[in-house]
Design an enzyme around this catalytic site. Structure first.
Site, PDB file in Angstrom:
ATOM      1  N   LEU A   1       0.826  -1.214   0.000  1.00 32.58           N
ATOM      2  CA  LEU A   1       0.000   0.000   0.000  1.00 32.58           C
ATOM      3  C   LEU A   1       0.857   1.260   0.000  1.00 32.58           C
ATOM      4  CD1 LEU A   1       0.034   1.542   2.993  1.00 32.58           C
ATOM      5  CD2 LEU A   1      -1.369  -0.387   3.614  1.00 32.58           C
TER       6      LEU A   1
ATOM      7  N   GLY B   1      12.694  16.294  -7.050  1.00 34.72           N
ATOM      8  CA  GLY B   1      12.172  17.016  -5.883  1.00 34.72           C
ATOM      9  C   GLY B   1      13.214  17.141  -4.791  1.00 34.72           C
TER      10      GLY B   1
ATOM     11  N   GLY C   1      11.077  10.712   1.417  1.00 34.35           N
ATOM     12  CA  GLY C   1      11.072  10.512   2.866  1.00 34.35           C
ATOM     13  C   GLY C   1      10.091   9.410   3.206  1.00 34.35           C
TER      14      GLY C   1
ATOM     15  N   CYS D   1       9.102   4.293   4.810  1.00 32.44           N
ATOM     16  CA  CYS D   1       9.486   3.081   4.080  1.00 32.44           C
ATOM     17  C   CYS D   1      10.751   3.215   3.241  1.00 32.44           C
ATOM     18  CB  CYS D   1       8.325   2.618   3.209  1.00 32.44           C
ATOM     19  SG  CYS D   1       6.925   2.074   4.207  1.00 32.44           S
TER      20      CYS D   1
ATOM     21  N   ARG E   1       7.553  11.156   9.078  1.00 33.49           N
ATOM     22  CA  ARG E   1       8.769  10.370   9.286  1.00 33.49           C
ATOM     23  C   ARG E   1       9.728  10.604   8.114  1.00 33.49           C
ATOM     24  NH1 ARG E   1       6.124   4.610  11.033  1.00 33.49           N
ATOM     25  NH2 ARG E   1       4.507   5.298   9.579  1.00 33.49           N
TER      26      ARG E   1
HETATM   27  N1  LIG Z   1       3.579   2.743   6.241  1.00 36.67           N
HETATM   28  C1  LIG Z   1       3.587   2.228   5.014  1.00 36.67           C
HETATM   29  O1  LIG Z   1       3.271   2.894   4.025  1.00 36.67           O
HETATM   30  C2  LIG Z   1       3.968   0.781   4.799  1.00 36.67           C
HETATM   31  C3  LIG Z   1       3.693   0.166   3.577  1.00 36.67           C
HETATM   32  C4  LIG Z   1       4.053  -1.174   3.394  1.00 36.67           C
HETATM   33  C5  LIG Z   1       4.694  -1.855   4.409  1.00 36.67           C
HETATM   34  N2  LIG Z   1       4.977  -1.230   5.585  1.00 36.67           N
HETATM   35  C6  LIG Z   1       5.626  -2.004   6.637  1.00 36.67           C
HETATM   36  O2  LIG Z   1       4.631  -2.428   7.564  1.00 36.67           O
HETATM   37  C7  LIG Z   1       5.160  -2.443   8.895  1.00 36.67           C
HETATM   38  C8  LIG Z   1       4.319  -1.539   9.782  1.00 36.67           C
HETATM   39  O3  LIG Z   1       4.427  -0.208   9.327  1.00 36.67           O
HETATM   40  P1  LIG Z   1       3.470   0.955   9.858  1.00 36.67           P
HETATM   41  O4  LIG Z   1       3.819   2.175   9.091  1.00 36.67           O
HETATM   42  O5  LIG Z   1       2.075   0.460   9.891  1.00 36.67           O
HETATM   43  O6  LIG Z   1       4.020   1.071  11.374  1.00 36.67           O
HETATM   44  P2  LIG Z   1       3.466   1.976  12.563  1.00 36.67           P
HETATM   45  O7  LIG Z   1       4.641   2.393  13.336  1.00 36.67           O
HETATM   46  O8  LIG Z   1       2.515   3.007  12.022  1.00 36.67           O
HETATM   47  O9  LIG Z   1       2.584   0.975  13.425  1.00 36.67           O
HETATM   48  C9  LIG Z   1       3.087  -0.122  14.141  1.00 36.67           C
HETATM   49  C10 LIG Z   1       2.113  -0.447  15.268  1.00 36.67           C
HETATM   50  O10 LIG Z   1       2.507  -1.674  15.881  1.00 36.67           O
HETATM   51  C11 LIG Z   1       2.253  -1.570  17.279  1.00 36.67           C
HETATM   52  N3  LIG Z   1       3.000  -2.596  18.005  1.00 36.67           N
HETATM   53  C12 LIG Z   1       4.319  -2.647  18.320  1.00 36.67           C
HETATM   54  N4  LIG Z   1       4.606  -3.769  18.987  1.00 36.67           N
HETATM   55  C13 LIG Z   1       3.455  -4.474  19.109  1.00 36.67           C
HETATM   56  C14 LIG Z   1       3.103  -5.710  19.695  1.00 36.67           C
HETATM   57  N5  LIG Z   1       4.005  -6.468  20.308  1.00 36.67           N
HETATM   58  N6  LIG Z   1       1.817  -6.105  19.624  1.00 36.67           N
HETATM   59  C15 LIG Z   1       0.888  -5.345  19.016  1.00 36.67           C
HETATM   60  N7  LIG Z   1       1.157  -4.157  18.433  1.00 36.67           N
HETATM   61  C16 LIG Z   1       2.425  -3.716  18.480  1.00 36.67           C
HETATM   62  C17 LIG Z   1       2.640  -0.134  17.593  1.00 36.67           C
HETATM   63  O11 LIG Z   1       2.093   0.292  18.819  1.00 36.67           O
HETATM   64  C18 LIG Z   1       2.054   0.591  16.378  1.00 36.67           C
HETATM   65  O12 LIG Z   1       0.723   0.987  16.598  1.00 36.67           O
HETATM   66  C19 LIG Z   1       6.611  -2.015   8.759  1.00 36.67           C
HETATM   67  O13 LIG Z   1       7.406  -3.156   8.643  1.00 36.67           O
HETATM   68  C20 LIG Z   1       6.627  -1.229   7.462  1.00 36.67           C
HETATM   69  O14 LIG Z   1       7.890  -1.237   6.851  1.00 36.67           O
HETATM   70  C21 LIG Z   1       4.607   0.071   5.813  1.00 36.67           C
END
Ligand SMILES: NC(=O)c1ccc[n+]([C@@H]2O[C@H](COP(=O)([O-])OP(=O)(O)OC[C@H]3O[C@@H](n4cnc5c(N)ncnc54)[C@H](O)[C@@H]3O)[C@@H](O)[C@H]2O)c1
Length: 459
Positions: free
Chosen positions: A156, A259, A263, A266, A334
């Site tokens: 996503l 640009g 940032g 990811c 971030r």
């Molecule tokens: N943000 C993006 O656009 C995106 C897209 C694709 C993949 N990802 C990947 O997905 C993963 C999550 O990213 P995000 O941006 O959603 O992270 P985020 O930091 O927004 O959310 C992570 C959540 O996990 C919770 N958490 C931590 N430890 C926990 C536990 N033991 N039990 C339950 N909850 C717990 C935190 O409190 C937090 O709410 C990462 O590996 C990221 O690289 C992110």
């Protein structure tokens, strides 16, 4: 199908609500009690178009719930999705402590077989580590309950996350176990009606696919920023070059916008993590290292232009800043280029008056109250008494401002555009000095006229 999602961040919350929307019974677990209490009360912790309605509707209709009780989560779903963060540790590797903590929790509390799905972006080999942690914890309990670990990376885009999850362009499933494959196909069947989007592969290839995708996109951006730097030095216009190469279908128009640097949560961390993975495997990732270096430098380009314009004298100056989030339609700051810029301006003794359609609260959370940052209620308000306007995020609201108003409110009519939103000729007609990325400086109208004969003879 009963599904548990660990982590209610950008990925877990969006994917959890979308899975509920198509009819699954989803329980989201998070360790952040305030977040969970807020979600239960319909308060969405992040800005993502369409998410609030989706969460409230599915929660009200009983298909989506939230808890901090991990035992309840482990008990709920045959499928346990891990969507917790994988931030970089001090040497750039993905920090797996949260993922492995969840693996330990599941193994510690499961009473029936479980299929664990890693949706977090995790390095190649993580499924093996999750498996090892679970085996160890189950062994400690004297249990031999069956489990499998499947890789199912998430693609996503923040800012369009709900739409991306409702209509994924691909569903990568990494498993060699036919039973797990069947289960995952069932989970995603509602998204797979038009044509088969499932790409089935082994776990390691699935893990690497996610990094390769993000690193390819980051590479396109850094490549284009390199061309922009060249264009500035050679008297070319990178926006013309962009159109000229984008028309080639082998290249395409996506992700070739020059640009102020990429940032977000990811690209920077995933490029770093893959560099780390490569070096750990004894393989020097020359291209990725250059992508990262170019991006780090690119985040300073706008500051360098500002410093040069003001002859290095920035102390006491005021800068209007449009855009704080790392990209439009999100409040995520971030690794945002705006932060690098603000911190450089502050270090040089300047003040910032900033506006962002969604990220003001996040900026307040990150920086708190400080005398050199004023968060303004409108984009117009932050122009007052400012020495220049700087645009750092390409929000729609910034694309067609009233340039006369911009010129009249600024102390000096100068705009630094980190996203190439404006037409240099139009800025010149409005008497605004305009600095963009890879387009050179277009001087105010009078100077442009004076320079015209030389420019046309050079052409
Ligand atoms: N943000 C993006 O656009 C995106 C897209 C694709 C993949 N990802 C990947 O997905 C993963 C999550 O990213 P995000 O941006 O959603 O992270 P985020 O930091 O927004 O959310 C992570 C959540 O996990 C919770 N958490 C931590 N430890 C926990 C536990 N033991 N039990 C339950 N909850 C717990 C935190 O409190 C937090 O709410 C990462 O590996 C990221 O690289 C992110």
């Amino acid at each position: 199908m009963k599904i548990t999602v660990f982590g209610t961040g950008y990925v877990g919350l969006v994917q959890g609500s979308v899975l509920a929307e198509v009819g699954h019974d989803v329980l989201c677990v998070d360790i952040d009690a305030a977040k969970v209490a807020g979600l239960k009360a319909g308060k969405i912790p992040i800005y993502e178009p369409g998410l609030e309605d989706l969460v409230r509707k599915n929660h009200a209709e009983g298909r989506l719930d939230f808890t901090t009780d991990s035992a309840q989560g482990v008990h709920h779903g045959r499928i346990q999705i891990i969507a917790v963060g994988t931030p970089p540790d001090e040497d750039g590797a993905a920090d797996l402590q949260y993922v492995l903590a969840v693996a330990g929790t599941i193994a510690g509390q499961m009473t029936e077989p479980r299929v664990v799905v890693t949706k977090s972006t995790v390095p190649v080999g993580t499924a093996d580590k999750v498996r090892a942690r679970m085996t160890e914890v189950l062994g400690g309990r004297g249990s031999d309950l069956h489990f499998d670990v499947v890789s199912n990376p998430e693609f996503l885009k923040e800012g369009a996350a709900v739409a991306d999850c409702l209509r994924p362009d691909r569903i990568v499933i990494g498993t060699s176990d036919p039973a797990s494959e069947e289960l995952l196909r069932e989970v995603y069947a509602p998204f797979n009606r038009n044509h088969d989007k499932v790409i089935l592969m082994d776990v390691r290839s699935a893990e690497l696919t996610k990094y390769a995708a993000n690193c390819m996109l980051a590479t396109k951006i850094s490549f284009m920023n390199e061309i922009a730097g060249l264009a500035e030095r050679l008297g070319a216009d990178v926006e013309m070059v962009r159109q000229g190469i984008g028309a080639d279908q082998r290249i395409g128009y996506h992700f070739i916008y020059p640009g102020a640097g990429y940032g977000g949560s990811c690209f920077p961390k995933d490029v770093k993590a893959l560099i780390h993975t490569a070096r750990a495997a004894g393989f020097e990732p020359d291209v990725l290292a250059a992508v990262e270096d170019r991006n780090n430098d690119q985040k300073e380009v706008i500051f360098r232009k500002i410093r040069a314009h003001f002859g290095g004298e920035l102390a006491g100056r005021v800068f209007a800043l449009w855009g704080l989030s790392f990209k439009p339609n999100t409040d995520d700051m971030r690794e945002a280029a705006s932060r690098v810029l603000m911190e450089a301006l502050w270090a040089a003794g300047a003040r910032v008056q900033a506006y962002d359609p969604e990220a003001m609260e996040e900026a307040q959370r990150i920086y708190g109250d400080r005398p050199d940052l004023m968060l303004c209620g409108t984009k117009e308000a932050c122009l007052r008494e400012a020495d220049a306007l700087v645009v750092m995020t390409e929000w729609q609201a910034f694309r067609a401002p009233d340039f006369e108003m911009v010129r009249d409110r600024l102390k000096t009519p100068v705009v630094f555009d980190g996203r190439n939103l404006y037409d240099p000729a139009r800025m010149a007609r409005n008497g605004i000095a305009y600095y963009a990325i890879g387009r050179g400086l277009v001087p105010p109208a009078a100077e442009a006229e004076a320079a015209a004969p030389a420019a046309s003879s050079a052409a």
